[in-house]
Motif scaffolding. Sequence first.
Motif, mmCIF file in Angstrom:
data_model
loop_
_atom_site.group_PDB
_atom_site.id
_atom_site.type_symbol
_atom_site.label_atom_id
_atom_site.label_comp_id
_atom_site.label_asym_id
_atom_site.label_seq_id
_atom_site.Cartn_x
_atom_site.Cartn_y
_atom_site.Cartn_z
ATOM 1 N N GLU A 1 0.658 5.528 -3.224
ATOM 2 C CA GLU A 1 0.427 4.692 -4.255
ATOM 3 C C GLU A 1 0.341 5.571 -5.794
ATOM 4 N N LYS A 2 0.927 5.283 -6.722
ATOM 5 C CA LYS A 2 0.698 5.826 -8.054
ATOM 6 C C LYS A 2 0.203 5.018 -9.012
ATOM 7 N N ALA A 3 -0.779 5.715 -9.781
ATOM 8 C CA ALA A 3 -1.234 5.228 -11.165
ATOM 9 C C ALA A 3 -0.150 4.283 -12.022
ATOM 10 N N PRO A 4 -0.491 3.241 -12.589
ATOM 11 C CA PRO A 4 0.591 2.516 -13.418
ATOM 12 C C PRO A 4 0.414 3.354 -14.533
ATOM 13 N N ALA A 5 1.640 3.267 -15.368
ATOM 14 C CA ALA A 5 1.732 3.853 -16.766
ATOM 15 C C ALA A 5 0.511 3.486 -17.676
ATOM 16 N N ALA A 6 0.117 2.365 -17.713
ATOM 17 C CA ALA A 6 -1.051 2.069 -18.430
ATOM 18 C C ALA A 6 -2.567 2.139 -17.963
ATOM 19 N N GLY B 1 0.915 -1.308 0.032
ATOM 20 C CA GLY B 1 -0.057 0.055 0.166
ATOM 21 C C GLY B 1 0.777 1.244 -0.082
ATOM 22 N N GLY B 2 0.519 2.490 0.614
ATOM 23 C CA GLY B 2 1.094 3.330 0.691
ATOM 24 C C GLY B 2 0.699 4.253 1.913
ATOM 25 N N GLY B 3 1.212 5.802 1.954
ATOM 26 C CA GLY B 3 0.712 6.489 3.041
ATOM 27 C C GLY B 3 1.473 7.825 3.077
ATOM 28 N N PHE B 4 1.658 8.206 4.411
ATOM 29 C CA PHE B 4 2.244 9.543 4.569
ATOM 30 C C PHE B 4 2.796 9.574 6.097
ATOM 31 N N MET B 5 3.918 10.186 6.295
ATOM 32 C CA MET B 5 4.801 10.314 7.473
ATOM 33 C C MET B 5 5.038 11.681 7.746
ATOM 34 N N LEU B 6 4.468 12.300 8.937
ATOM 35 C CA LEU B 6 4.834 13.390 9.385
ATOM 36 C C LEU B 6 5.770 13.457 10.450
ATOM 37 N N ILE B 7 6.843 14.233 10.131
ATOM 38 C CA ILE B 7 8.191 14.139 11.175
ATOM 39 C C ILE B 7 8.265 15.549 11.644
ATOM 40 N N ARG B 8 8.387 15.829 12.969
ATOM 41 C CA ARG B 8 9.009 16.935 13.600
ATOM 42 C C ARG B 8 10.151 16.388 14.412
ATOM 43 N N ASP B 9 11.605 16.953 14.149
ATOM 44 C CA ASP B 9 12.483 16.559 14.863
ATOM 45 C C ASP B 9 12.754 17.462 16.163
ATOM 46 N N ARG B 10 13.618 17.098 16.929
ATOM 47 C CA ARG B 10 13.680 17.798 18.232
ATOM 48 C C ARG B 10 14.160 19.286 18.135
ATOM 49 N N HIS B 11 14.454 19.711 16.952
ATOM 50 C CA HIS B 11 14.943 20.940 16.934
ATOM 51 C C HIS B 11 13.738 21.793 15.922
ATOM 52 N N GLY B 12 12.812 21.180 15.937
ATOM 53 C CA GLY B 12 11.555 21.978 15.422
ATOM 54 C C GLY B 12 11.470 21.726 13.857
ATOM 55 N N ASN B 13 12.311 21.155 13.274
ATOM 56 C CA ASN B 13 12.285 20.903 11.552
ATOM 57 C C ASN B 13 11.188 20.055 11.386
ATOM 58 N N ALA B 14 10.366 20.247 10.342
ATOM 59 C CA ALA B 14 9.424 19.366 10.055
ATOM 60 C C ALA B 14 9.397 18.833 8.672
ATOM 61 N N HIS B 15 9.136 17.682 8.584
ATOM 62 C CA HIS B 15 9.356 16.938 7.162
ATOM 63 C C HIS B 15 8.116 15.933 6.827
ATOM 64 N N GLY C 1 3.871 1.889 -2.438
ATOM 65 C CA GLY C 1 5.042 3.045 -2.110
ATOM 66 C C GLY C 1 5.410 2.815 -0.468
ATOM 67 N N SER C 2 4.834 1.960 0.025
ATOM 68 C CA SER C 2 5.240 1.781 1.626
ATOM 69 C C SER C 2 6.595 1.407 1.755
ATOM 70 N N VAL C 3 7.245 0.439 0.976
ATOM 71 C CA VAL C 3 8.424 -0.175 1.131
ATOM 72 C C VAL C 3 9.407 0.881 0.951
ATOM 73 N N ALA C 4 9.268 1.788 -0.090
ATOM 74 C CA ALA C 4 10.131 2.682 -0.647
ATOM 75 C C ALA C 4 10.045 3.983 0.621
ATOM 76 N N GLY C 5 8.876 4.299 1.123
ATOM 77 C CA GLY C 5 8.662 5.376 2.151
ATOM 78 C C GLY C 5 9.473 4.930 3.258
ATOM 79 N N MET C 6 9.248 3.578 3.938
ATOM 80 C CA MET C 6 9.962 3.255 5.005
ATOM 81 C C MET C 6 11.606 3.353 4.760
ATOM 82 N N ALA C 7 12.036 2.810 3.712
ATOM 83 C CA ALA C 7 13.402 2.839 3.516
ATOM 84 C C ALA C 7 13.947 4.248 3.424
#
Length: 593
Positions: free
Chosen positions: A101-106, A81-95, A135-141
Amino acid sequence: MGPAAARISALLAVLVTVPVLAQQPNVQPVRAPHAMVVTVEHNATDAGLEILKAGGNAVDAAVAVHFALAVVYPFAGNLGGGGFMLIRDRHGNAHFLDYREKAPAAATRDMYLDPKGNVIPDMSLVGYKASGVPGSVAGMAYAQKHFGKLTLAQDMAPAIRLATEGFVLSAPEATGLQSKNVARFPASEKIFQRDGNFYKEGETFKQPELAETLKRIAKDPDEFYKGAMAKQIADYEKANGGIITAEDLAAYEVKEREPIRGRYRGYDLITAPPPSSGGIVLVEILNILSGFNLTKLGPGGSESKDRSAAQVHIITEAFRRAYMDRGDYLGDPDFNQLPLKQMADPKYAAAWRASIDPNKPTPSKDLIRPAGFLPPPPSVSPAKESTETTHFSIVDAEGNAVASTTTLNGGFGSGVTIEGLGFLMNNEMDDFTSKVGVPNVYGLMQSAANSIGPGKRPLSAMTPTIITTHASLFHRPRLAYVMGTPGGSTIITTVANDIISAIDNGLNIQAVADAPRFHHQYLPDRLDFEKKFPDDVVSQMKAMGYTTNRNQAADDKSPGLWGDSELIAVDPKTGELMSGHDSRRSYGKAAGY
């Protein structure tokens, strides 16, 4: 106070306040001095906590939780599957990481239509053509490589152990595996239903194929997209009429996007940008509500206080207006120009606020958008958004925070398991617009910006959100809340209600997670309530002119609920972490140290 807010205050004389939390007046959050993990499944929570105690940070723990959920919560946890991850580090920077997931080329705009131009039932929901490129595996890596402290193999060790040794099923987990969607596909039925010999409470569920797949990913995550595993996936898709190719997998990439930001009652919000609609719609809702004294309407103050019909009315009217904009304007930002700045403009919110009648609802068919702020909307099309998603929240001892929402879309996704690899594929293509101008079964409307196209990412409502105190000359912003929930189109309203319950009504974070929910999404023009929402409030809303619906109330066997808020709050005085695990899911938990 503006004239509209003043008139609404007068309603308190006639609208009865009814206890929303009377059933659980003394619910208390789990507390921990250093770090906290809260998820929908207790084994996944333990996996995250194990990694934190081993020296990992919040992102390492998030990667561990995500892979553990792919093992212990196949309903929504995933590799496919896929998803989103929101990160806020201890310095206050957000990512913000977008591994949607993306639609296949076809993929084509009309791929789910018959020769007469009608939508083919279930084609975008079930089977091999329903999946987007995962996209999950790519996202976690990506998350682990750029933001973690340990190795991917270390972070994945708990998930590999759970798949190899198995885990004990609770009664609802065992029953949940008896999905008709799973039974349609032999590879899925074999793994999750033992070819019809259903798992029972107390049995150990082992997944050796998935364990081997996880080991391969831990050794080299690129294999999923560009190696032997990618070929296995593509060959299986081709053999069964799917359209995902090895080239589609090789072309997948994680996107770092700028989070949506907003303010509410002295707090700063960091939340999800498109292709999630969640963050901008949440900010618009809260901007509209910022001009009302919701605490007085609530009246709020502590968990012993109540939510009134007057408060529900105002919140509902904000939902209605923001969801109208969601429906008209939002889609994949890589393919569309989206009016995000205009939608977040406080002046625009003020114009919407002035249109709220304090005594009755505004019928959606009569709603007129304030002029002069947004461009003309594109043509309208249906949004299909499933409710089978999962969210988790994590804070580590250094103050790093993660809010992550991930999904297969429908329960067990498309139902398809990649044979020999042991993981389910998503049915995320159903989140695209199948046919312009035709409302779907939910009646949820959105713009043609979300039409199917090669490489596009479908619109989502997932709304992982982190809230901090507002910075001043004398104080740096401090972490206050980590929030999120599953629930399809109800995700945004659930997160908004959680914020209001915490900030305006003063509930502790466990009471926030458990509070009964209500939802309005512009179309259909209907105010939905969870079954346990107090009858008197529902009756008052109906008397005001709302069309009301008690979720699944006609089915006495149904719990009549939605969402799964997994929340963390920071005690502003002591810095202690407090967590609310949603009691709607009995097999999840919060844990910290």
